[in-house]
Structures are given as structure tokens and as C-alpha cells.
Design an enzyme around this catalytic site. Structure first.
Site, short mmCIF file in Angstrom:
data_model
loop_
_atom_site.label_atom_id
_atom_site.label_comp_id
_atom_site.label_asym_id
_atom_site.label_seq_id
_atom_site.Cartn_x
_atom_site.Cartn_y
_atom_site.Cartn_z
N LYS A 167 7.76 4.40 16.80
CA LYS A 167 6.33 4.74 16.81
C LYS A 167 5.47 3.52 16.49
CE LYS A 167 5.76 5.05 12.09
NZ LYS A 167 4.69 4.56 11.22
N LYS B 258 9.60 1.65 7.13
CA LYS B 258 9.45 2.13 8.51
C LYS B 258 9.72 0.99 9.47
CE LYS B 258 6.17 5.64 7.02
NZ LYS B 258 4.83 6.24 7.16
N SER C 200 0.82 -1.21 0.00
CA SER C 200 0.00 0.00 0.00
C SER C 200 0.86 1.27 0.00
CB SER C 200 -0.95 -0.01 1.19
OG SER C 200 -0.25 -0.11 2.42
#
Length: 332
Positions: A195, A110, A15
Site C-alpha cells: 500500500k 510498515k 510519530s
């Protein structure tokens, strides 16, 4: 770097890779894009959208060069944008049978390279001799689903040299994407890793039926935890309230689109790790990251109660309710 003529190649087909492709095609005439399966490429060409992700985004396929051979894509691209789950990056790079040390590489990953406990930029530099000057990091806060809908979003582009960061930023900025620049590639990458772990903690809390009051305390303590860690590992001046740190933490911890929060919610509701992974059917980077950060922090010994709680739940199999009862006492 001339953004109208440089050949840009995307390695990744999920995505976020699809959202990046949409951004790129606002600025460049064509892109090279790697897909592992020929059947996916055929479906994409037929239906003009990625058959597995963000299918509402229609592409002009005449502007996309599809590749099933990643080595060929690398040879025919000047700039590489890597957007695969970090756990799969070593396997993908092992398939590349050509030198990548002269490429400009922007990482949209990430996560952390778990078998070496290295940031993506560190891994590309140490194992593939890519100069740090050629590397950039693409950070949030930004969800692919909102890019697909052209919702106004902000990205941080980090590179050692601000001019290089600006060149990378030109590739993705458009009417609905604003960019800011940073020279903090280490802090930006570590923040993106941390995060996701915190978002799992937020999801576990939600699954355990903690309320908004507790979530507010959890996230406010989490940004302090993040600052302690990144300032210890890479001590430079940084504003932890900037979007790449606090902003990305907030959106990942609260958004309906956050796969890490969703994964954590399932864990809080009693799912096993394996069951949650199967139902999610997407990679929750925070699962792998929690183990790597735990190992890295054995050296630095930073006080990280939230991150350690997630590690204990996921890897030591401490029951979530018990682990969070202990955590609540540490957040006072």
C-alpha cells in the site's frame, strides 16, 4: 500475558511509535521507551512530549522509563514493540547484545527488510530465532496524527494464534481504538508494504495533475494487484476488502497525512528522489519497498503494472509522465 504487569518496551521514537505509546498508556501502568539521543530524552522529560513528533500529545513522564541503551531496554522488557523504519531495523538489532528469541514481539513496521527482501516477521524468525508463535503484526488503517487527536480508528492485529493476537490487541485497544484480529501475518505485512508503493503511485498521479476519475481506477486496479501478489506468495483464504488490506490502501493513498503519497506528489511534480527525501524529512517506506517487491517478484512473476511503474520511476529514472502514459494503457 497480564497487561497490567508485563513490561512493554518500544523500540522507535517517530510519530507512529509516539502514537503507540499513547495507546499503551491507556492500558498499562508504565512503558519502557528507547531513544537514540540523550538530548531528546531531556527535552521530552522537560516538556512532557516528544520534541520531534506529535508534540500535541502530553505524556505523564512518571509512567515512562526512558532508555538510551537498547540492550538494557530489551533485558528489562517482556514484550517488544518495534516501530523503526524497516531500512534501519538491521542496524538497531545489531546493537542489541542479548538474546531476543524468548521475547514477544509486535511489529508496527510498515516496510520490508530491504537488504534481505524479508518481511519483518520473517527476518526476526530466520535471523534471530524468534518463534512465529511469539510474533504479531500491527496494521492499519490508522494514521498517528489521528490517534494523537483521539479520532476513532481501527487497527488489525495479526498473529498465527488468535489468542496471541488478542493478547497483543489488549495492549492498544481503548475508547478511540477498535481492534480486529487476523491469523494472516504474511498477507497483512505484505499488504502494508504494497500500500505504501501504491500511495507513491497515487501521489505521482496527483503531481502529474491526473484527476479523481483516474485515481479511482488506479486504486481499484491496485487492490486487484495486491490480491494477485499476496495470494501467490502466501495462498490462504483472506478477504481483500478487509480494513488491513483495502482500508489501509485507501487511507494511505488519499490521506493528507500520508508521507508516501506526499513523496509521490513531489516526484510527480519533478523533484528528484533525493530532493523529495530531503524535503519530506521523514522515511517514505514505499521507496525502499518498491525495490524489494521488484526483486521478490522476479521469482513469482505476478502481473503488477502499478508497482513496476513506481519502481521504474524511482530506480530506472524513467520520467514520471512517460511511465504513467504507459501505465494508463495497462489499467484499461
Amino acid at each position: 500475558m497480564n497487561i497490567h504487569t508485563d513490561k512493554v518496551g518500544i523500540i522507535g521514537s517517530g510519530s507512529w511509535a509516539t502514537a503507540i505509546a499513547k495507546m499503551l498508556l491507556e492500558n498499562v501502568s508504565e512503558i519502557n521507551w528507547f531513544f537514540r539521543k540523550e538530548s531528546t530524552i531531556k527535552q521530552f522529560k522537560k516538556n512532557k512530549h516528544n520534541p520531534r513528533y506529535l508534540d500535541e500529545v502530553e505524556f505523564d513522564i512518571s509512567r515512562i522509563n526512558f532508555y538510551k541503551d537498547v540492550t538494557r531496554l530489551v533485558k528489562e522488557s517482556d514484550i517488544l514493540i518495534m516501530v523503526v523504519p524497516s531500512a534501519y531495523l538491521p542496524d538497531i538489532l545489531s546493537e542489541i547484545k542479548t538474546d531476543i528469541s524468548d521475547k514477544y514481539i509486535l511489529s508496527g513496521i510498515k516496510g520490508i527488510v530491504t537488504d534481505k527482501n524479508l518481511l519483518v516477521a520473517q527476518y526476526l524468525h530466520t535471523d534471530f530465532n524468534v518463534p512465529y508463535e511469539n510474533l504479531g503484526v500491527l496494521a492499519g488503517p490508522c494514521h498517528a496524527e489521528e490517534v494523537a487527536r483521539e479520532k476513532l480508528s481501527y487497527l488489525t492485529v495479526a498473529a498465527i494464534d488468535e489468542q496471541q493476537a488478542a493478547k497483543f490487541a489488549y495492549l492498544v485497544q481503548c475508547d478511540y481504538i477498535f481492534t480486529t484480529l487476523s491469523d494472516d501475518i504474511w498477507g497483512t505485512e505484505y499488504a502494508a508494504v504494497l500500500k505504501n508503493i501504491i500511495a507513491i503511485a497515487a501521489g505521482i498521479a496527483h503531481g502529474l495533475r491526473y484527476g479523481d476519475n483516474f485515481h479511482a481506477v488506479l486504486i481499484s486496479r491496485a487492490i486487484q494487484e495486491m490480491k494477485r501478489f499476496v495470494d501467490t506468495v502466501h495462498p490462504i483464504h483472506r478477504d481483500i476488502k478487509s480494513p488491513a488490506y483495502l482500508g489501509d490502501l485507501l487511507v494511505t493513498s488519499y490521506s493528507q497525512f500520508s508521507r508516501n503519497r506526499t513523496f509521490g506528489t513531489m516526484i510527480g511534480k519533478g523533484y528528484s528522489v533525493k530532493a523529495a527525501q530531503l524535503e519530506l524529512n521523514m522515511v517514505a517506506e514505499g521507496y525502499y519497498a518498491s525495490k524489494s517487491i521488484h526483486k521478490i517478484n522476479e521469482k513469482y512473476k505476478v502481473n503488477m503494472p502499478i508497482t513496476e511503474t513506481v519502481y521504474k520511476i524511482l530506480y530506472d529514472k524513467v520520467p514520471p509522465a512517460r511511465a504513467f502514459t504507459q501505465l494508463t494503457k495497462k489499467l484499461r
